[in-house]
Design a protein around this motif. Structure first.
Motif, short mmCIF file in Angstrom:
data_model
loop_
_atom_site.label_atom_id
_atom_site.label_comp_id
_atom_site.label_asym_id
_atom_site.label_seq_id
_atom_site.Cartn_x
_atom_site.Cartn_y
_atom_site.Cartn_z
N ARG A 201 -16.14 -1.61 -0.57
CA ARG A 201 -14.95 -1.27 -1.32
C ARG A 201 -14.84 -1.89 -2.58
NH1 ARG A 201 -11.49 3.53 -1.00
NH2 ARG A 201 -10.72 3.34 -2.92
N GLU A 202 -15.15 -1.15 -3.01
CA GLU A 202 -14.57 -2.61 -4.27
C GLU A 202 -13.29 -1.89 -5.26
OE1 GLU A 202 -16.35 -4.47 -8.33
OE2 GLU A 202 -18.26 -2.90 -7.25
N VAL A 203 -12.04 -3.54 -5.56
CA VAL A 203 -11.25 -2.93 -5.80
C VAL A 203 -11.05 -3.48 -6.74
CG1 VAL A 203 -10.22 -2.19 -3.57
CG2 VAL A 203 -10.58 -4.68 -3.94
N HIS A 204 -9.89 -3.17 -7.66
CA HIS A 204 -9.40 -4.31 -9.11
C HIS A 204 -8.20 -4.71 -8.99
CE1 HIS A 204 -12.95 -1.71 -9.74
NE2 HIS A 204 -13.29 -2.71 -11.12
N GLY A 205 -7.64 -5.98 -8.27
CA GLY A 205 -6.70 -6.82 -8.47
C GLY A 205 -6.10 -6.23 -7.13
N MET A 206 -4.58 -6.31 -6.75
CA MET A 206 -3.63 -6.74 -5.87
C MET A 206 -3.41 -5.37 -5.07
SD MET A 206 -2.65 -8.44 -3.48
CE MET A 206 -2.50 -10.67 -3.71
N GLU A 207 -2.56 -4.67 -6.47
CA GLU A 207 -2.20 -3.22 -5.73
C GLU A 207 -3.68 -2.55 -5.56
OE1 GLU A 207 0.94 -2.74 -5.92
OE2 GLU A 207 1.86 -4.64 -6.18
N GLU A 208 -4.48 -2.45 -5.81
CA GLU A 208 -5.54 -1.72 -5.66
C GLU A 208 -5.29 -1.78 -4.58
OE1 GLU A 208 -10.09 0.69 -6.95
OE2 GLU A 208 -8.70 -0.80 -8.51
N TRP A 209 -6.06 -3.40 -3.50
CA TRP A 209 -6.24 -4.24 -2.86
C TRP A 209 -5.49 -3.44 -1.58
CZ3 TRP A 209 -4.07 -7.71 0.46
CH2 TRP A 209 -5.50 -7.77 1.29
N LEU A 210 -3.94 -3.64 -1.89
CA LEU A 210 -2.97 -3.39 -0.85
C LEU A 210 -2.75 -2.27 -0.66
CD1 LEU A 210 0.05 -5.60 -2.30
CD2 LEU A 210 -0.81 -5.79 -0.22
N THR A 211 -3.44 -1.12 -1.82
CA THR A 211 -3.64 0.74 -1.05
C THR A 211 -4.10 0.77 -0.72
OG1 THR A 211 -2.05 0.57 -2.96
CG2 THR A 211 -3.57 2.97 -2.35
N VAL A 212 -5.46 0.72 -0.37
CA VAL A 212 -6.88 1.11 -0.32
C VAL A 212 -6.50 0.04 1.11
CG1 VAL A 212 -9.57 0.15 0.17
CG2 VAL A 212 -8.38 1.07 -2.01
N VAL A 213 -5.90 -1.05 1.69
CA VAL A 213 -5.81 -1.46 3.28
C VAL A 213 -4.34 -0.79 3.86
CG1 VAL A 213 -5.44 -3.19 4.72
CG2 VAL A 213 -6.77 -3.22 3.00
N ALA A 214 -3.81 -0.43 3.27
CA ALA A 214 -2.60 0.88 4.50
C ALA A 214 -3.59 1.79 4.35
CB ALA A 214 -1.50 0.41 2.35
N ALA A 215 -4.20 2.36 3.32
CA ALA A 215 -4.42 3.53 3.59
C ALA A 215 -5.39 3.54 4.65
CB ALA A 215 -5.19 4.24 2.51
N GLY A 216 -6.09 2.52 5.14
CA GLY A 216 -7.23 2.43 6.07
C GLY A 216 -8.70 2.72 5.91
N GLU A 217 -8.92 2.65 4.37
CA GLU A 217 -9.57 2.72 3.74
C GLU A 217 -10.85 1.45 3.82
OE1 GLU A 217 -9.48 4.66 0.11
OE2 GLU A 217 -8.05 6.19 0.20
N ALA A 218 -10.16 0.81 4.26
CA ALA A 218 -10.73 -0.91 4.31
C ALA A 218 -10.02 -1.88 4.72
CB ALA A 218 -12.44 -1.12 2.91
N VAL A 219 -11.02 -3.09 5.39
CA VAL A 219 -9.95 -3.91 5.96
C VAL A 219 -10.13 -4.65 4.81
CG1 VAL A 219 -10.20 -3.10 8.27
CG2 VAL A 219 -11.98 -4.85 7.34
N GLY A 220 -9.65 -5.92 4.33
CA GLY A 220 -9.56 -7.14 3.96
C GLY A 220 -9.73 -8.47 4.82
N ILE A 221 -9.68 -9.88 3.50
CA ILE A 221 -9.94 -10.68 4.24
C ILE A 221 -8.93 -11.58 3.23
CG2 ILE A 221 -11.14 -12.91 5.15
CD1 ILE A 221 -13.08 -11.08 6.09
N THR A 222 -8.28 -12.32 3.42
CA THR A 222 -7.54 -12.88 2.17
C THR A 222 -7.04 -14.27 2.53
OG1 THR A 222 -5.76 -12.53 0.48
CG2 THR A 222 -4.90 -11.76 2.75
N SER A 223 -6.09 -14.87 2.32
CA SER A 223 -5.23 -16.42 2.38
C SER A 223 -4.38 -16.02 2.52
CB SER A 223 -5.38 -16.92 1.44
OG SER A 223 -4.00 -16.85 0.31
N ARG A 224 -3.95 -16.96 3.86
CA ARG A 224 -2.35 -16.46 3.76
C ARG A 224 -1.99 -16.55 3.12
NH1 ARG A 224 -1.12 -21.31 8.90
NH2 ARG A 224 -0.23 -22.49 6.98
N ALA A 225 -2.20 -17.11 1.86
CA ALA A 225 -0.90 -17.25 1.28
C ALA A 225 -0.59 -15.71 0.61
CB ALA A 225 -1.27 -18.23 -0.10
#
Length: 294
Positions: free
Chosen positions: A219-243
């Protein structure tokens, strides 16, 4: 050449002329313009006359009561204001460069180390400003910052790149995702799930998994805000740094460590031929805090 075009070709070489013209238009007399500019009436009169001579047109009509702009003079004054406003912005940028260090980032700065780094730098050197910019150079190429924090290789000879630390990876899941109940995950747990990725600045790709064991969908996203929204909605999982987990907690997301995922390298980047004055000291500070984990 049109007189207004000549303003940019000739008049901009002397901002004093533009300031004199706009002051007279605003104040209505050469005397009041001189007071506003804190100079002499003769200096204002001479500057306006020089501008009229350079452009070859009459800009002001002198009267016994003062001066008023001609039709063309009013238009030239409007353009002059824009030029002066842009010059003021440039001057402010120059002032900022001298008394503060601007550091760009795309997804997170330094996670939980951000505040300690910021406070220690301010105590010893002055202000540091963190600027979020979702570009591969985190705003460096765009001229927004002097230093940038990046978490993916930047093979561009124009930039000096210095490794400062490494961060473990986390999975980001919606709070009602069954995997969110687990304290730790593996890449296999996330395989065959839809995964949110940002191709421009993200650190996740199918290369994390063995062939055939990767995500069922990207699921392609563009930037942090969209990534957070997609993951919170359960549309996809994310993998990121602990930071990211440290710096961007979200009520709809649970972050869980991914035990077998390789760590994410963190680099500082700056222009090779124009290093900021504080680059070396800032790098040393960041490296030290990553090394001791404080």
């Amino acid at each position: 050449m049109h007189p207004i075009s000549q303003l940019y070709a000739v008049g901009m070489t002397d901002l004093r002329q533009l300031r004199a013209l706009t002051a007279v238009v605003d104040e209505g007399t050469f005397t009041d313009a001189a007071i506003a500019l804190r100079t002499s009436q003769a200096s204002v009169s001479r500057a306006v006359a020089d501008l009229e001579r350079d452009l070859g047109v009459r800009l002001l009509l002198r009267t016994s009561r003062g001066a008023r702009p001609t039709v063309l003079g009013r238009r030239v004054a409007e353009h002059a204001r824009r030029v002066l406003a842009e010059v003021a912005i440039i001057e402010r940028l120059a002032e900022q460069r001298s008394d503060q260090l601007r550091v760009g980032f795309a997804w997170s700065v330094f996670g939980r180390l951000t505040t300690p780094i910021q406070r220690r730098w301010q105590a010893d050197h002055g202000a540091v400003v963190f600027v979020q910019s979702n570009t591969p150079t985190a705003g460096l190429l765009e001229g927004e910052v002097e230093l940038a924090v990046v978490r993916r290789p930047l093979p561009d000879a124009r930039f000096e790149t210095s490794l400062v630390g490494a961060e473990p990876r986390c999975a980001a899941l919606a709070v009602d995702d069954p995997l969110a109940r687990r304290r730790r995950l593996t890449l296999a747990d996330l395989g065959r799930r839809a995964v949110a990725i940002d191709r421009a600045t993200g650190t996740t790709s199918t290369e994390l998994w063995p062939t055939g064991a990767g995500p069922s969908d990207l699921r392609e996203v563009h930037g942090m805000e969209e990534w957070l929204t997609v993951v919170a909605a359960g549309e996809a999982v994310g993998i990121t740094s602990r930071a990211t987990a440290d710096q961007f907690p979200h009520p709809g997301i649970r972050y869980r460590p991914v035990l077998d995922a390789p760590p994410i390298a963190v680099w500082l980047v700056w222009w090779r031929d124009d290093p900021p004055a504080g680059a070396g000291a800032f790098r040393e500070l960041v490296c030290r805090l990553y090394a001791d984990g404080s």
